[in-house]
Design an enzyme around this catalytic site. Structure first.
Site, PDB file in Angstrom:
ATOM      1  CE1 TYR A  32       1.733  27.384  32.840  1.00  0.00           C
ATOM      2  CE2 TYR A  32       3.144  28.768  33.788  1.00  0.00           C
ATOM      3  CZ  TYR A  32       2.399  28.595  32.636  1.00  0.00           C
ATOM      4  OH  TYR A  32       2.348  29.078  31.497  1.00  0.00           O
ATOM      5  NE  ARG A  51      -3.590  32.352  36.196  1.00  0.00           N
ATOM      6  CZ  ARG A  51      -2.945  33.138  35.402  1.00  0.00           C
ATOM      7  NH1 ARG A  51      -3.614  33.974  34.439  1.00  0.00           N
ATOM      8  NH2 ARG A  51      -1.842  33.624  35.767  1.00  0.00           N
ATOM      9  NE  ARG A 100       3.658   7.373  29.031  1.00  0.00           N
ATOM     10  CZ  ARG A 100       2.497   7.214  28.139  1.00  0.00           C
ATOM     11  NH1 ARG A 100       2.192   5.735  28.089  1.00  0.00           N
ATOM     12  NH2 ARG A 100       2.324   8.204  27.535  1.00  0.00           N
ATOM     13  CG  HIS A 102      -3.090   7.630  29.449  1.00  0.00           C
ATOM     14  ND1 HIS A 102      -2.266   6.672  29.193  1.00  0.00           N
ATOM     15  CD2 HIS A 102      -2.982   8.646  28.305  1.00  0.00           C
ATOM     16  CE1 HIS A 102      -1.444   6.974  28.151  1.00  0.00           C
ATOM     17  NE2 HIS A 102      -2.090   8.171  27.743  1.00  0.00           N
ATOM     18  CE  LYS A 149       0.476  31.084  34.352  1.00  0.00           C
ATOM     19  NZ  LYS A 149       0.818  31.232  33.000  1.00  0.00           N
ATOM     20  CD  GLU A 182      -4.280  32.924  25.389  1.00  0.00           C
ATOM     21  OE1 GLU A 182      -4.171  33.800  26.302  1.00  0.00           O
ATOM     22  OE2 GLU A 182      -4.340  31.662  25.817  1.00  0.00           O
TER      23      GLU A 182
HETATM   24  N1  PDD Z   1       2.343  33.462  30.543  1.00  0.00           N
HETATM   25  N2  PDD Z   1      -1.866  33.791  28.005  1.00  0.00           N
HETATM   26  C1  PDD Z   1      -0.909  32.766  27.997  1.00  0.00           C
HETATM   27  C2  PDD Z   1      -1.146  31.771  27.256  1.00  0.00           C
HETATM   28  C3  PDD Z   1       0.105  33.008  29.172  1.00  0.00           C
HETATM   29  O1  PDD Z   1       1.008  31.594  29.121  1.00  0.00           O
HETATM   30  C4  PDD Z   1       0.180  33.845  29.851  1.00  0.00           C
HETATM   31  C5  PDD Z   1       0.912  34.126  31.117  1.00  0.00           C
HETATM   32  C6  PDD Z   1      -0.778  34.731  29.710  1.00  0.00           C
HETATM   33  C7  PDD Z   1      -0.945  36.056  30.785  1.00  0.00           C
HETATM   34  O2  PDD Z   1      -1.367  35.892  32.162  1.00  0.00           O
HETATM   35  P1  PDD Z   1      -0.825  36.589  33.450  1.00  0.00           P
HETATM   36  O3  PDD Z   1      -1.172  37.824  33.070  1.00  0.00           O
HETATM   37  O4  PDD Z   1      -1.548  36.024  34.406  1.00  0.00           O
HETATM   38  O5  PDD Z   1       0.608  36.605  33.409  1.00  0.00           O
HETATM   39  C8  PDD Z   1      -1.874  34.878  28.902  1.00  0.00           C
HETATM   40  C9  PDD Z   1       3.333  33.389  31.788  1.00  0.00           C
HETATM   41  C10 PDD Z   1       3.719  34.680  32.364  1.00  0.00           C
HETATM   42  C11 PDD Z   1       4.189  32.338  31.593  1.00  0.00           C
HETATM   43  O6  PDD Z   1       3.916  31.101  30.756  1.00  0.00           O
HETATM   44  O7  PDD Z   1       5.506  32.268  31.619  1.00  0.00           O
END
Ligand code: PDD
Length: 285
Positions: A32, A51, A100, A102, A149, A182
């Site tokens: 996403y 990305r 279902r 994997h 992501k 982070e």
């Molecule tokens: N979150 N690290 C994580 C784990 C994140 O989920 C996000 C973003 C970021 C920052 O990424 P960016 O600058 O590209 O938004 C860093 C989004 C906004 C969310 O899950 O809603």
């Protein structure tokens, strides 16, 4: 009524339906993005789509829309939902299977879903007006592919909830060596003696687009030095300033960590200068 995009159609959110056999639902098997848009102008659109393509490639989802095709969906959602301060959520799951199992199935079409939601106005670069964030800390217990992501966000959700249950806005995470990774939904930074320091890009963190833009505008301006290197939690607690960034927050100053003030407990002057540069340069990305 919010109008969403689902598999080629625009329809009211309440009418959008996916199969319970969708692998996004069963396994969190998808990728996403969240792209911010202010008055119809998106921030970092190209890097966000790049990305998302990297993520799909990493997990073997074959879906090759051009940037223009994604742009059309975003533009339509902005038009249909009113162009204020919007986050545009883009989601591709591997699709709905008949069973279902994997292993990645062959020949099922991915599920493509997108919707727009209201986000806060971007922060004004003014120490006196900005909201300071209060955060908790905890060990980062997510998986070892945090650069993807993925929609499988239970680890992030549990970490966010940890801070939320303590009355805080976010949770800073550290690895087994007590190095900052982070936050549960943001990238993280410290400022020490005027230098901005942030953990390097690796499998422990998401390569944030706000991070990319922020480091880009800081380096281009040149007045605030930037380092990408490991940051220990001792350094976090001794920092002059701590910031978190994400698409919906831009650069957010952290004023309290685990109940202890960061620096003098107020948003700092390096934050103000950095947010000013970010506000001025963000639409160039
Ligand atoms: N979150 N690290 C994580 C784990 C994140 O989920 C996000 C973003 C970021 C920052 O990424 P960016 O600058 O590209 O938004 C860093 C989004 C906004 C969310 O899950 O809603």
């Amino acid at each position: 009524m919010s109008i969403v995009y689902l598999n080629g159609e625009y329809l009211p959110m309440a009418e959008a339906r996916i199969s319970p056999m969708d692998r996004g639902f069963l396994f969190g098997d998808g990728i996403y993005e969240v792209v911010p848009s202010y008055d119809g102008k998106m921030v970092g659109f190209g890097p966000h789509i790049d990305r998302m393509n990297d993520g799909m490639q990493a997990i073997g989802i074959e879906f090759d829309w051009s940037h223009q095709q994604w742009q059309d969906v975003c533009d339509q959602l902005i038009e249909k939902n009113g162009s204020g301060n919007l986050g545009i959520y883009l989601h591709i799951s591997r699709g709905a299977d008949s069973k279902r199992f994997h292993a990645y199935p062959e020949d099922i079409p991915p599920t493509v879903f997108a919707f727009a939601f209201e986000i806060a106005p971007p922060p004004v670069a003014d120490r006196a007006k900005v909201k300071g964030y209060r955060v908790s800390t905890t060990q980062d217990l997510r998986w070892q592919r945090c650069n993807i992501k993925s929609t499988a966000l239970l680890g992030n959700v549990m970490h966010f909830q940890h801070g939320h249950s303590e009355g805080n806005n976010e949770t800073l995470l550290y690895n087994a060596d007590r190095e900052l990774t982070e936050a549960s939904a943001c990238n993280a930074y410290i400022v020490k003696n005027g230098t901005v320091i942030t953990p390097p890009l690796d499998n422990q963190i998401l390569p944030g687009i706000t991070r990319l833009i922020l480091l880009g505008v800081l380096r281009q301006d040149g007045s605030i030095p930037v380092e990408e290197r490991a940051v220990t939690m001792d350094e976090v607690f001794a920092a002059d300033e701590v910031w978190i960034t994400s698409s919906s927050k831009e650069v957010a100053p952290v004023v309290e960590i685990d109940g202890k003030p960061v620096g003098n407990g107020q948003p700092g002057d390096v934050w103000e200068a950095a947010q000013k540069l970010y506000s001025a340069g963000k639409f160039d990305y």
